[in-house]
Design a protein around this motif. Structure first.
Motif, short mmCIF file in Angstrom:
data_model
loop_
_atom_site.label_atom_id
_atom_site.label_comp_id
_atom_site.label_asym_id
_atom_site.label_seq_id
_atom_site.Cartn_x
_atom_site.Cartn_y
_atom_site.Cartn_z
N GLN A 133 0.85 -1.13 -0.02
CA GLN A 133 0.08 -0.06 0.04
C GLN A 133 1.12 1.33 0.07
O GLN A 133 1.75 1.31 0.93
CB GLN A 133 -0.85 -0.07 1.29
CG GLN A 133 -1.89 -1.18 1.37
CD GLN A 133 -1.29 -2.57 1.84
OE1 GLN A 133 -0.65 -2.55 2.80
NE2 GLN A 133 -1.60 -3.44 0.92
N HIS A 134 0.82 2.17 -1.03
CA HIS A 134 1.82 3.16 -1.27
C HIS A 134 1.50 4.57 -1.24
O HIS A 134 -0.01 4.66 -1.31
CB HIS A 134 2.59 2.85 -2.58
CG HIS A 134 1.75 2.80 -3.68
ND1 HIS A 134 1.46 3.94 -4.32
CD2 HIS A 134 1.45 1.97 -4.61
CE1 HIS A 134 0.64 3.75 -5.50
NE2 HIS A 134 0.88 2.58 -5.65
N GLY A 135 2.16 5.27 -1.21
CA GLY A 135 1.68 6.75 -1.27
C GLY A 135 1.83 7.49 -2.54
O GLY A 135 1.69 6.83 -3.60
N ASN A 136 2.03 8.55 -2.62
CA ASN A 136 1.86 9.19 -4.03
C ASN A 136 3.24 9.86 -4.41
O ASN A 136 3.21 10.88 -5.15
CB ASN A 136 0.91 10.56 -4.03
CG ASN A 136 1.32 11.47 -3.03
OD1 ASN A 136 2.29 11.28 -1.99
ND2 ASN A 136 0.54 12.56 -2.89
N HIS A 137 4.39 9.07 -3.97
CA HIS A 137 5.58 9.66 -4.53
C HIS A 137 5.74 9.42 -6.09
O HIS A 137 5.10 8.47 -6.49
CB HIS A 137 6.77 8.76 -3.73
CG HIS A 137 8.08 9.50 -3.91
ND1 HIS A 137 8.67 9.19 -4.93
CD2 HIS A 137 8.68 10.07 -3.27
CE1 HIS A 137 10.25 9.61 -4.85
NE2 HIS A 137 10.26 10.42 -3.61
N TRP A 140 5.94 5.84 -7.60
CA TRP A 140 5.08 5.02 -7.64
C TRP A 140 3.98 5.16 -8.75
O TRP A 140 3.27 4.47 -9.11
CB TRP A 140 3.99 5.30 -6.29
CG TRP A 140 4.76 4.71 -4.95
CD1 TRP A 140 4.90 5.71 -4.01
CD2 TRP A 140 5.13 3.54 -4.75
NE1 TRP A 140 5.56 4.71 -3.10
CE2 TRP A 140 5.91 3.72 -3.29
CE3 TRP A 140 5.41 2.27 -5.32
CZ2 TRP A 140 6.41 2.43 -2.79
CZ3 TRP A 140 5.87 1.08 -4.65
CH2 TRP A 140 6.31 1.32 -3.21
N GLU A 141 4.45 6.17 -9.55
CA GLU A 141 3.59 6.28 -10.80
C GLU A 141 3.56 5.06 -11.67
O GLU A 141 4.39 4.34 -11.98
CB GLU A 141 4.19 7.64 -11.56
CG GLU A 141 3.55 7.96 -12.91
CD GLU A 141 4.09 9.29 -13.59
OE1 GLU A 141 3.52 9.64 -14.45
OE2 GLU A 141 4.81 9.95 -13.11
N ASP A 144 -0.13 0.16 -9.39
CA ASP A 144 -1.30 -0.08 -8.86
C ASP A 144 -1.13 -0.06 -7.25
O ASP A 144 -0.32 -0.46 -6.84
CB ASP A 144 -2.28 -1.38 -9.42
CG ASP A 144 -2.55 -1.24 -10.83
OD1 ASP A 144 -2.60 -0.18 -11.40
OD2 ASP A 144 -2.69 -2.18 -11.37
N GLN A 145 -2.09 0.42 -6.55
CA GLN A 145 -2.36 0.20 -5.20
C GLN A 145 -2.41 -1.23 -4.94
O GLN A 145 -3.30 -1.76 -5.76
CB GLN A 145 -3.56 0.99 -4.60
CG GLN A 145 -3.45 1.49 -3.08
CD GLN A 145 -2.33 2.06 -2.76
OE1 GLN A 145 -1.40 1.61 -1.95
NE2 GLN A 145 -2.34 3.51 -3.04
N GLN A 166 6.80 5.82 3.02
CA GLN A 166 6.15 5.98 1.49
C GLN A 166 5.17 4.58 1.14
O GLN A 166 4.52 4.55 0.38
CB GLN A 166 7.11 6.11 0.54
CG GLN A 166 7.36 7.58 0.49
CD GLN A 166 6.13 8.20 -0.28
OE1 GLN A 166 5.53 7.68 -1.26
NE2 GLN A 166 5.82 9.54 0.29
N ASN A 204 10.80 4.43 -13.04
CA ASN A 204 10.41 5.92 -12.39
C ASN A 204 11.82 6.40 -11.80
O ASN A 204 11.98 7.68 -11.60
CB ASN A 204 9.48 5.53 -11.32
CG ASN A 204 7.95 5.23 -11.96
OD1 ASN A 204 8.02 5.60 -13.13
ND2 ASN A 204 7.14 4.88 -11.43
#
Length: 211
Positions: A133-137, A140-141, A144-145, A166, A204
């Motif tokens: 379960q990740h953040g919006n750094h 992570w682009e 998928d969550q 993160q 990324n």
């Protein structure tokens, strides 16, 4: 100038990391190196690792790489993987040893009596595929969550400051599996062994311009 330096201190899964980076960045200049000067001069640095924390710290010191790692972690896009995450912290229960103290916090061992929801005993080390379960750094682009990543570890990090967290995973309770600060990003799992999601994270990283 070298585009990406993978730090070789005798303990990392270097071939797999190099192969994965070559796959997503075929035109980049990528070296596996134990030369501190090459690490300092590289545009980006990957700090992988596997094995026991005391051995990793000893080899880093023996090869004269500590200062180069500290410099890279302060000044350029920097990716830590597995022990390369744990070594960034102040102290580890594994060998009761000090880390590099780049990030405030400690490294602790999974409890020996872990059980799942059906009361089945869980093994330590934690080994296999787990949802993250990740953040919006930016790293992570496109991921998928709850994407699955590959883990092999008996210890996990406990940052002192929650703003660095993160991503988390569960075994069976939540634990922190990724941290970030400024130009630094580090993960507990092995992106180089995590198929599509792992390759996307590495891609990324290669394209990341910290602000």
């Amino acid at each position: 100038m070298v585009d990406i330096a993978i730090i070789d201190y005798g303990m990392g899964n270097l071939r797999s990391v190099h192969q994965a980076l070559r796959t997503i960045a075929p035109t980049a200049s990528i070296v596996v190196t134990d030369d501190p000067q090459e690490v300092v001069q590289a545009a980006r640095v990957v700090f992988p690792g596997q094995g026991a924390m005391p051995d990793c710290i000893r080899e880093l010191e023996t090869r004269g790489l500590r200062a180069a790692v500290l410099h890279a972690a302060r000044t350029k896009p920097f990716l830590g993987i597995c022990i390369g995450l744990q070594m960034l912290f102040e102290h580890s229960e594994e060998g009761d040893i000090s880390g590099l103290s780049i990030l405030p916090g400690r490294v602790v061992r999974f409890a020996s009596n872990l059980c799942d929801a059906q009361n089945n005993k869980l093994k330590v080390p934690h080994m296999g595929w787990n949802q993250v379960q990740h953040g919006n750094h930016p790293l992570w682009e496109g991921i998928d969550q709850n994407a699955r990543f590959y883990f092999v570890h008996s210890y996990y990090v406990c940052p002192q400051d929650a703003q660095f967290v993160q991503a988390t995973s569960c075994y069976p309770q939540p634990f922190i599996c990724a941290v970030a600060r400024d130009n630094l990003f580090a993960v507990q799992f092995h992106p180089e062994k995590s198929q599509g999601a792992g390759l996307m994270l590495l891609k990324n990283f290669v394209n990341w311009v910290p602000v």
